[in-house]
Design a protein around this motif. Structure first.
Motif, mmCIF file in Angstrom:
data_model
loop_
_atom_site.group_PDB
_atom_site.id
_atom_site.type_symbol
_atom_site.label_atom_id
_atom_site.label_comp_id
_atom_site.label_asym_id
_atom_site.label_seq_id
_atom_site.Cartn_x
_atom_site.Cartn_y
_atom_site.Cartn_z
ATOM 1 N N HIS A 74 0.837 -1.204 0.000
ATOM 2 C CA HIS A 74 0.000 0.000 0.000
ATOM 3 C C HIS A 74 0.873 1.257 0.000
ATOM 4 C CE1 HIS A 74 -3.694 2.189 0.488
ATOM 5 N NE2 HIS A 74 -3.171 2.859 1.493
ATOM 6 N N LEU A 75 1.941 1.248 0.778
ATOM 7 C CA LEU A 75 2.862 2.387 0.818
ATOM 8 C C LEU A 75 3.516 2.601 -0.541
ATOM 9 C CD1 LEU A 75 4.154 4.548 2.610
ATOM 10 C CD2 LEU A 75 5.942 2.895 3.152
ATOM 11 N N GLY A 76 3.876 1.525 -1.222
ATOM 12 C CA GLY A 76 4.459 1.637 -2.557
ATOM 13 C C GLY A 76 3.484 2.262 -3.553
ATOM 14 N N LEU A 77 2.219 1.865 -3.485
ATOM 15 C CA LEU A 77 1.213 2.454 -4.363
ATOM 16 C C LEU A 77 0.987 3.934 -4.045
ATOM 17 C CD1 LEU A 77 -1.393 -0.426 -4.608
ATOM 18 C CD2 LEU A 77 0.085 0.437 -6.412
ATOM 19 N N LEU A 78 1.025 4.279 -2.759
ATOM 20 C CA LEU A 78 0.896 5.687 -2.374
ATOM 21 C C LEU A 78 2.053 6.510 -2.929
ATOM 22 C CD1 LEU A 78 -0.334 5.646 1.322
ATOM 23 C CD2 LEU A 78 -1.447 6.734 -0.600
ATOM 24 N N GLN A 79 3.262 5.997 -2.802
ATOM 25 C CA GLN A 79 4.426 6.718 -3.307
ATOM 26 C C GLN A 79 4.390 6.850 -4.823
ATOM 27 O OE1 GLN A 79 7.499 4.357 -1.505
ATOM 28 N NE2 GLN A 79 7.524 5.601 0.349
ATOM 29 N N LEU A 80 3.919 5.824 -5.497
ATOM 30 C CA LEU A 80 3.764 5.897 -6.945
ATOM 31 C C LEU A 80 2.726 6.956 -7.322
ATOM 32 C CD1 LEU A 80 4.506 4.717 -9.707
ATOM 33 C CD2 LEU A 80 2.674 3.050 -9.372
ATOM 34 N N ALA A 81 1.625 6.999 -6.597
ATOM 35 C CA ALA A 81 0.594 8.002 -6.864
ATOM 36 C C ALA A 81 1.127 9.413 -6.618
ATOM 37 C CB ALA A 81 -0.634 7.737 -6.000
ATOM 38 N N TYR A 82 1.894 9.600 -5.553
ATOM 39 C CA TYR A 82 2.503 10.918 -5.288
ATOM 40 C C TYR A 82 3.429 11.320 -6.423
ATOM 41 C CZ TYR A 82 0.902 10.937 -0.429
ATOM 42 O OH TYR A 82 0.135 10.953 0.700
ATOM 43 N N SER A 83 4.192 10.358 -6.939
ATOM 44 C CA SER A 83 5.107 10.656 -8.045
ATOM 45 C C SER A 83 4.342 11.066 -9.298
ATOM 46 C CB SER A 83 5.971 9.439 -8.360
ATOM 47 O OG SER A 83 6.713 9.057 -7.239
ATOM 48 N N ILE A 84 3.244 10.384 -9.579
ATOM 49 C CA ILE A 84 2.438 10.723 -10.754
ATOM 50 C C ILE A 84 1.832 12.117 -10.595
ATOM 51 C CG2 ILE A 84 0.316 10.116 -11.991
ATOM 52 C CD1 ILE A 84 1.053 7.160 -11.431
ATOM 53 N N ILE A 85 1.356 12.435 -9.392
ATOM 54 C CA ILE A 85 0.782 13.766 -9.130
ATOM 55 C C ILE A 85 1.836 14.846 -9.337
ATOM 56 C CG2 ILE A 85 -0.125 15.254 -7.305
ATOM 57 C CD1 ILE A 85 -1.559 12.741 -6.212
#
Length: 128
Positions: free
Chosen positions: A104-115
């Protein structure tokens, strides 16, 4: 960012969060260890936590329960709400399906990077 179980109340992370903030650089002198103010919504409206924050030298700006909407820190909190709205564009993060916290943390970090990438693209297009 602090990651907890989905069934835990957010107020449990109120006191560890200011401790996790890295040194804040500013003008000359020793860097600050803690923020000057902490903005929060009505879910954090407990006198116990207001006292604990003041004891640490942090001014709590927490909305009071029963007060009208649009008063207090609501004008500043829209930045946080906008960030949540951007995160929820990634449908997988709206409901937590992952049992393991590292996934879940990895997906959050990926989403932050995309944003951030989208934000940078729009800022470079406007500069030209």
């Amino acid at each position: 960012m602090s990651l907890t179980g989905g069934n835990r109340h957010d107020v449990t992370q109120l006191m560890p969060l200011p401790d996790a903030i890295p040194h804040i650089r500013g003008t000359r002198g020793r860097p600050r260890h803690r923020p000057r103010r902490l903005f929060a919504d009505r879910g954090y409206d407990y006198d116990k936590y207001r006292r604990l924050l003041r004891a640490r030298g942090i001014t709590p700006k927490i909305a009071r329960r029963g007060a009208a909407h649009g008063s207090g820190p609501g004008r500043t909190r829209w930045v946080v709400e906008r960030t949540f709205a951007r995160l929820h564009q990634c449908k997988r993060l709206q409901t937590r399906y992952e049992i393991r916290a590292d996934l879940h943390l990895g997906l959050l970090q990926l989403a932050y990077s995309i944003i951030c990438l989208r934000r940078l693209r729009t800022s470079f297009r406007n500069d030209q």
